[in-house]
Design an enzyme around this catalytic site. Structure first.
Site, PDB file in Angstrom:
ATOM      1  N   LYS A   1     -13.496 -10.044 -17.763  1.00 50.74           N
ATOM      2  CA  LYS A   1     -12.503  -9.047 -18.173  1.00 50.74           C
ATOM      3  C   LYS A   1     -13.176  -7.859 -18.855  1.00 50.74           C
ATOM      4  O   LYS A   1     -12.854  -6.708 -18.588  1.00 50.74           O
ATOM      5  CB  LYS A   1     -11.543  -9.664 -19.196  1.00 50.74           C
ATOM      6  CG  LYS A   1     -10.435 -10.510 -18.663  1.00 50.74           C
ATOM      7  CD  LYS A   1      -9.480 -10.748 -19.850  1.00 50.74           C
ATOM      8  CE  LYS A   1      -8.473 -11.805 -19.621  1.00 50.74           C
ATOM      9  NZ  LYS A   1      -7.639 -12.025 -20.820  1.00 50.74           N
TER      10      LYS A   1
ATOM     11  N   ASP B   1      -3.299 -10.592 -21.595  1.00 52.36           N
ATOM     12  CA  ASP B   1      -3.092 -11.963 -21.148  1.00 52.36           C
ATOM     13  C   ASP B   1      -2.776 -11.845 -19.669  1.00 52.36           C
ATOM     14  O   ASP B   1      -1.956 -11.019 -19.256  1.00 52.36           O
ATOM     15  CB  ASP B   1      -1.961 -12.652 -21.903  1.00 52.36           C
ATOM     16  CG  ASP B   1      -2.063 -14.166 -21.746  1.00 52.36           C
ATOM     17  OD1 ASP B   1      -3.196 -14.700 -21.825  1.00 52.36           O
ATOM     18  OD2 ASP B   1      -1.035 -14.837 -21.525  1.00 52.36           O
TER      19      ASP B   1
ATOM     20  N   TYR C   1     -10.376 -16.777 -10.526  1.00 54.59           N
ATOM     21  CA  TYR C   1      -9.741 -17.205  -9.267  1.00 54.59           C
ATOM     22  C   TYR C   1      -9.937 -16.198  -8.124  1.00 54.59           C
ATOM     23  O   TYR C   1      -9.354 -16.387  -7.044  1.00 54.59           O
ATOM     24  CB  TYR C   1      -8.234 -17.425  -9.493  1.00 54.59           C
ATOM     25  CG  TYR C   1      -7.914 -18.525 -10.483  1.00 54.59           C
ATOM     26  CD1 TYR C   1      -7.751 -19.852 -10.070  1.00 54.59           C
ATOM     27  CD2 TYR C   1      -7.782 -18.252 -11.843  1.00 54.59           C
ATOM     28  CE1 TYR C   1      -7.466 -20.864 -10.982  1.00 54.59           C
ATOM     29  CE2 TYR C   1      -7.494 -19.261 -12.768  1.00 54.59           C
ATOM     30  CZ  TYR C   1      -7.340 -20.551 -12.328  1.00 54.59           C
ATOM     31  OH  TYR C   1      -7.057 -21.558 -13.227  1.00 54.59           O
TER      32      TYR C   1
ATOM     33  N   LYS D   1     -11.436  -3.420  -6.061  1.00 56.29           N
ATOM     34  CA  LYS D   1     -10.581  -4.384  -6.760  1.00 56.29           C
ATOM     35  C   LYS D   1      -9.710  -3.643  -7.781  1.00 56.29           C
ATOM     36  O   LYS D   1      -8.502  -3.872  -7.850  1.00 56.29           O
ATOM     37  CB  LYS D   1     -11.413  -5.481  -7.451  1.00 56.29           C
ATOM     38  CG  LYS D   1     -10.513  -6.456  -8.223  1.00 56.29           C
ATOM     39  CD  LYS D   1     -11.236  -7.576  -8.954  1.00 56.29           C
ATOM     40  CE  LYS D   1     -10.242  -8.350  -9.832  1.00 56.29           C
ATOM     41  NZ  LYS D   1     -10.857  -9.309 -10.740  1.00 56.29           N
TER      42      LYS D   1
ATOM     43  N   HIS E   1      -4.036  -6.240 -10.535  1.00 58.45           N
ATOM     44  CA  HIS E   1      -3.150  -6.332 -11.688  1.00 58.45           C
ATOM     45  C   HIS E   1      -3.749  -5.629 -12.904  1.00 58.45           C
ATOM     46  O   HIS E   1      -3.092  -4.855 -13.584  1.00 58.45           O
ATOM     47  CB  HIS E   1      -2.871  -7.810 -11.987  1.00 58.45           C
ATOM     48  CG  HIS E   1      -4.114  -8.650 -12.162  1.00 58.45           C
ATOM     49  ND1 HIS E   1      -5.208  -8.551 -11.323  1.00 58.45           N
ATOM     50  CD2 HIS E   1      -4.463  -9.583 -13.098  1.00 58.45           C
ATOM     51  CE1 HIS E   1      -6.151  -9.382 -11.737  1.00 58.45           C
ATOM     52  NE2 HIS E   1      -5.732 -10.020 -12.803  1.00 58.45           N
ATOM     53  N   ARG E   2      -5.052  -5.868 -13.155  1.00 58.11           N
ATOM     54  CA  ARG E   2      -5.682  -5.274 -14.343  1.00 58.11           C
ATOM     55  C   ARG E   2      -5.866  -3.769 -14.154  1.00 58.11           C
ATOM     56  O   ARG E   2      -5.680  -2.997 -15.094  1.00 58.11           O
ATOM     57  CB  ARG E   2      -7.030  -5.975 -14.629  1.00 58.11           C
ATOM     58  CG  ARG E   2      -7.711  -5.493 -15.918  1.00 58.11           C
ATOM     59  CD  ARG E   2      -8.795  -6.449 -16.394  1.00 58.11           C
ATOM     60  NE  ARG E   2      -8.233  -7.745 -16.733  1.00 58.11           N
ATOM     61  CZ  ARG E   2      -8.252  -8.811 -15.920  1.00 58.11           C
ATOM     62  NH1 ARG E   2      -8.867  -8.754 -14.742  1.00 58.11           N
ATOM     63  NH2 ARG E   2      -7.684  -9.939 -16.278  1.00 58.11           N
TER      64      ARG E   2
END
Ligand code: ITT
Length: 203
Positions: A13, A70, A155, A176, A181-182
């Site tokens: 992350k 999260d 994942y 990516k 999502h990030r």
């Protein structure tokens, strides 16, 4: 330059935020750089609850504007699991290779349309004075038949992005971030951060 604490203990992350926020008018600092070794227990029932828990705790400890996320993988055929448990599913010590085996076994024989899944990321921004806000990003995809690719983390090798026919571990970082999502949540967070800078409200 004002400081933004990227409060994650997950190196995957952290690397992604450093890539996505390159050029932001903040110095990105880390838990390691700040000498903070606080573990925040994720007791919330939702991504939003947990992101806020982490952002508030690290903002209090550091005295800095803090970002925490999260995030996780929701698999439709598993009723949304691993979801908020993604980092510790089924146990914190289970390797990703083992997690992939468990998922493939439980999805065995399901046709592509029943292998739906999504990555979700809620980013919380919190100030030491207690102010906080959240933004969310989602990417829809499917669970692949076998792990593929070496980029990313977690994942990514089993998350197929159907529009590109590749797993997110087969996409170079910029690709990516464009769809992830990030990446999506971080672009929304970037707008909040720019407004905080403009209003001189980042402390
Ligand atoms: P911090 O709480 O310290 O940030 P963590 O890894 O415990 O680190 P989470 O509780 O948010 O963070 O769990 C997120 C998990 O979801 C992560 O460990 C991966 O298993 C999975 N995950 C999240 N984003 C992912 C991504 O972009 N690619 C692959 N897996 C991801």
């Amino acid at each position: 330059m004002p400081e933004l604490l990227v409060a994650t203990t997950n190196p995957g992350k952290l690397r992604e935020y450093q890539e996505i926020f390159a050029g932001l008018p903040f110095h990105l600092t880390t838990l390691t750089e700040q000498g903070i070794d606080l573990e925040v227990e994720e007791t919330g029932a939702t991504f939003t609850d947990n992101a806020l828990l982490k952002a508030h705790a690290y903002a209090q400890t550091s005295g800095l504007l803090t970002l925490a996320d999260d995030s996780g993988l929701e698999i439709d055929a598993l009723g949304g699991e691993p979801g908020v448990h993604s980092a510790r599913w089924p146990t914190p010590a289970t390797s990703y290779a083992e997690r992939f085996k468990i998922i493939f076994a439980r999805l065995a024989g399901l046709p592509p349309e029943q292998r739906g899944a999504r990555f979700r990321c809620v980013i919380a921004l919190a100030r030491p004075d207690g102010w906080a806000t959240t933004v969310e990003g989602v990417v829809e995809g499917r669970i692949a038949d076998a792990p593929r690719g070496t980029h990313g983390f977690g994942y990514d090798p089993i998350f197929l992005y159907p529009e590109l026919g590749r797993t997110t571990a087969e996409l170079p970082p910029e690709e990516k971030h464009r769809i992830s999502h990030r990446g999506r949540a971080a672009r929304a967070a970037r707008e909040v951060l720019v407004r905080l800078i403009e209003g001189n409200q980042y402390q």
